[in-house]
Design an enzyme around this catalytic site. Sequence first.
Site, PDB file in Angstrom:
ATOM      1  N   ASN A   9      -5.656   9.666   0.670  1.00  6.41           N
ATOM      2  CA  ASN A   9      -6.031   8.253   0.501  1.00  6.41           C
ATOM      3  C   ASN A   9      -7.195   7.964   1.455  1.00  6.41           C
ATOM      4  O   ASN A   9      -6.992   7.866   2.666  1.00  6.41           O
ATOM      5  CB  ASN A   9      -4.811   7.378   0.831  1.00  6.41           C
ATOM      6  CG  ASN A   9      -5.142   5.895   0.795  1.00  6.41           C
ATOM      7  OD1 ASN A   9      -6.219   5.495   0.348  1.00  6.41           O
ATOM      8  ND2 ASN A   9      -4.212   5.084   1.267  1.00  6.41           N
ATOM      9  N   TRP A  10      -8.383   7.854   0.884  1.00  5.69           N
ATOM     10  CA  TRP A  10      -9.571   7.645   1.740  1.00  5.69           C
ATOM     11  C   TRP A  10      -9.669   6.206   2.247  1.00  5.69           C
ATOM     12  O   TRP A  10     -10.500   5.909   3.096  1.00  5.69           O
ATOM     13  CB  TRP A  10     -10.852   8.002   0.962  1.00  5.69           C
ATOM     14  CG  TRP A  10     -11.001   9.443   0.609  1.00  5.69           C
ATOM     15  CD1 TRP A  10     -10.106  10.453   0.846  1.00  5.69           C
ATOM     16  CD2 TRP A  10     -12.122  10.060  -0.058  1.00  5.69           C
ATOM     17  NE1 TRP A  10     -10.600  11.650   0.365  1.00  5.69           N
ATOM     18  CE2 TRP A  10     -11.830  11.431  -0.193  1.00  5.69           C
ATOM     19  CE3 TRP A  10     -13.330   9.582  -0.563  1.00  5.69           C
ATOM     20  CZ2 TRP A  10     -12.715  12.334  -0.803  1.00  5.69           C
ATOM     21  CZ3 TRP A  10     -14.204  10.472  -1.174  1.00  5.69           C
ATOM     22  CH2 TRP A  10     -13.905  11.838  -1.292  1.00  5.69           C
ATOM     23  N   LYS A  11      -8.866   5.319   1.700  1.00  8.67           N
ATOM     24  CA  LYS A  11      -8.901   3.886   2.076  1.00  8.67           C
ATOM     25  C   LYS A  11     -10.336   3.361   1.987  1.00  8.67           C
ATOM     26  O   LYS A  11     -11.097   3.811   1.139  1.00  8.67           O
ATOM     27  CB  LYS A  11      -8.295   3.691   3.469  1.00  8.67           C
ATOM     28  CG  LYS A  11      -6.942   4.380   3.622  1.00  8.67           C
ATOM     29  CD  LYS A  11      -6.211   3.921   4.837  1.00  8.67           C
ATOM     30  CE  LYS A  11      -4.973   4.774   5.019  1.00  8.67           C
ATOM     31  NZ  LYS A  11      -4.096   4.288   6.054  1.00  8.67           N
ATOM     32  N   HIS A  91       1.133   0.312  -1.398  1.00 10.85           N
ATOM     33  CA  HIS A  91       0.820   0.813  -0.054  1.00 10.85           C
ATOM     34  C   HIS A  91       1.103  -0.302   0.951  1.00 10.85           C
ATOM     35  O   HIS A  91       0.868  -1.479   0.671  1.00 10.85           O
ATOM     36  CB  HIS A  91      -0.650   1.249   0.005  1.00 10.85           C
ATOM     37  CG  HIS A  91      -0.958   2.019   1.254  1.00 10.85           C
ATOM     38  ND1 HIS A  91      -1.155   1.404   2.462  1.00 10.85           N
ATOM     39  CD2 HIS A  91      -1.060   3.352   1.490  1.00 10.85           C
ATOM     40  CE1 HIS A  91      -1.377   2.326   3.392  1.00 10.85           C
ATOM     41  NE2 HIS A  91      -1.326   3.514   2.826  1.00 10.85           N
ATOM     42  N   GLU A  93      -0.456  -1.299   3.430  1.00  9.06           N
ATOM     43  CA  GLU A  93      -1.623  -2.155   3.750  1.00  9.06           C
ATOM     44  C   GLU A  93      -1.830  -3.211   2.660  1.00  9.06           C
ATOM     45  O   GLU A  93      -2.335  -4.298   2.941  1.00  9.06           O
ATOM     46  CB  GLU A  93      -2.870  -1.268   3.942  1.00  9.06           C
ATOM     47  CG  GLU A  93      -2.790  -0.515   5.270  1.00  9.06           C
ATOM     48  CD  GLU A  93      -3.502   0.818   5.302  1.00  9.06           C
ATOM     49  OE1 GLU A  93      -4.359   1.077   4.427  1.00  9.06           O
ATOM     50  OE2 GLU A  93      -3.195   1.625   6.202  1.00  9.06           O
ATOM     51  N   GLU A 163       6.535   6.209   3.220  1.00 12.06           N
ATOM     52  CA  GLU A 163       5.581   6.056   4.312  1.00 12.06           C
ATOM     53  C   GLU A 163       6.111   5.042   5.326  1.00 12.06           C
ATOM     54  O   GLU A 163       5.951   3.824   5.131  1.00 12.06           O
ATOM     55  CB  GLU A 163       4.247   5.547   3.776  1.00 12.06           C
ATOM     56  CG  GLU A 163       3.612   6.445   2.739  1.00 12.06           C
ATOM     57  CD  GLU A 163       2.093   6.271   2.735  1.00 12.06           C
ATOM     58  OE1 GLU A 163       1.391   7.237   3.021  1.00 12.06           O
ATOM     59  OE2 GLU A 163       1.631   5.146   2.481  1.00 12.06           O
ATOM     60  N   GLY A 169      -1.386   5.716  10.327  1.00 11.53           N
ATOM     61  CA  GLY A 169      -2.601   5.524  11.119  1.00 11.53           C
ATOM     62  C   GLY A 169      -2.349   5.354  12.612  1.00 11.53           C
ATOM     63  O   GLY A 169      -3.254   4.981  13.354  1.00 11.53           O
ATOM     64  N   SER A 209       0.583   9.669   9.421  1.00 11.01           N
ATOM     65  CA  SER A 209       0.029  10.580  10.445  1.00 11.01           C
ATOM     66  C   SER A 209       0.380  12.042  10.181  1.00 11.01           C
ATOM     67  O   SER A 209       0.619  12.814  11.107  1.00 11.01           O
ATOM     68  CB  SER A 209       0.467  10.149  11.846  1.00 11.01           C
ATOM     69  OG  SER A 209      -0.033   8.846  12.124  1.00 11.01           O
ATOM     70  N   GLY A 230      -3.678   9.942   4.932  1.00  9.46           N
ATOM     71  CA  GLY A 230      -4.758   8.986   5.183  1.00  9.46           C
ATOM     72  C   GLY A 230      -5.858   9.634   6.002  1.00  9.46           C
ATOM     73  O   GLY A 230      -6.699  10.369   5.501  1.00  9.46           O
ATOM     74  N   GLY A 231      -5.850   9.378   7.316  1.00  7.43           N
ATOM     75  CA  GLY A 231      -6.913   9.829   8.217  1.00  7.43           C
ATOM     76  C   GLY A 231      -7.310  11.284   8.033  1.00  7.43           C
ATOM     77  O   GLY A 231      -8.511  11.601   7.943  1.00  7.43           O
TER      78      GLY A 231
HETATM   79  C1  PEP Z   1      -1.652   6.305   4.379  1.00  7.19           C
HETATM   80  O1  PEP Z   1      -2.404   5.373   4.567  1.00  7.19           O
HETATM   81  O2  PEP Z   1      -1.099   6.425   3.287  1.00  7.19           O
HETATM   82  C2  PEP Z   1      -1.427   7.230   5.468  1.00  7.19           C
HETATM   83  C3  PEP Z   1      -0.402   8.040   5.389  1.00  7.19           C
HETATM   84  O3  PEP Z   1      -2.307   7.174   6.537  1.00  7.19           O
HETATM   85  P1  PEP Z   1      -2.349   8.157   7.809  1.00  7.19           P
HETATM   86  O4  PEP Z   1      -2.195   9.563   7.299  1.00  7.19           O
HETATM   87  O5  PEP Z   1      -3.691   7.930   8.428  1.00  7.19           O
HETATM   88  O6  PEP Z   1      -1.221   7.763   8.694  1.00  7.19           O
END
Ligand code: PEP
Length: 246
Positions: A9-11, A91, A93, A163, A169, A209, A230-231
């Site tokens: 997920n590049w957000k 999600h 967010e 999640e 994040g 993470s 994500g990251g």
């Molecule tokens: C996400 O946003 O779905 C996610 C898992 O982010 P991160 O890996 O950065 O925690």
Amino acid sequence: MRKKIVAGNWKMNLNKLDAVELFKSLESSVYPPDVEVIIAPPSIYLDSFSNASNLKIASQDVSQNSNGAYTGEFSSEMLFSINLRFAIVGHSERRVFHNESDEMIFNKVKSLLNNGLTPIFCCGESLDDRNNGIQFDVVNSQLSNILNNLSSSDLEKLIIAYEPVWAIGTGLTAEPSDAQAMHSYIRNTIANKFTTKTSEQISILYGGSCKPANSKELFSMKDIDGGLIGGASLDSNSFLAIVNSF
Ligand code: PEP
């Protein structure tokens, strides 16, 4: 055998040049044949990446409506028409910053299924929820609309992503045993409502993470079928290392 899946997920990251560079590097990489690799770039780039052959492309969101006066939104039918077959919904967010309710998220799931797309349905508890020991109840309630209103054949089309919000994040990752406990809880809840066969067919991804340093241990858990990243999905080496962690 359930599908192993890693989805990035590049957000809201990367300008077009950087996005194209990352896309090209991932599109030309070699992946284990039994792992489905999905990326979810910002929606503004979806159409330019939708001809990918080595990767599956997902939207990060979709409207719950089918068409009309909804400025700034796009529908499941539009995503299908540019050859997309996956979309992330629910999600944290979106739940937090856009006040998305369980009902709205369920409408998005329905709209995606009605238009031939696979929803990647996200759920997960907050830190307060976990500290209060109510994480299973919270996830159960987030799942209730899909479990109470979908047929087993529709449910089997879903990918579920657990999640924990406190891990997204933040650099904090759930202990593999805690993540496994929640994945197993989700699978058992599905089995109790439907059948073990249905529950065994659904890939449940872990997100929060997840990185090369912890992905192997997480993915070795019985009910963890991959990750929503994500990251670490913004760096091709890290993402590839995670894809190769099974
Ligand atoms: C996400 O946003 O779905 C996610 C898992 O982010 P991160 O890996 O950065 O925690």
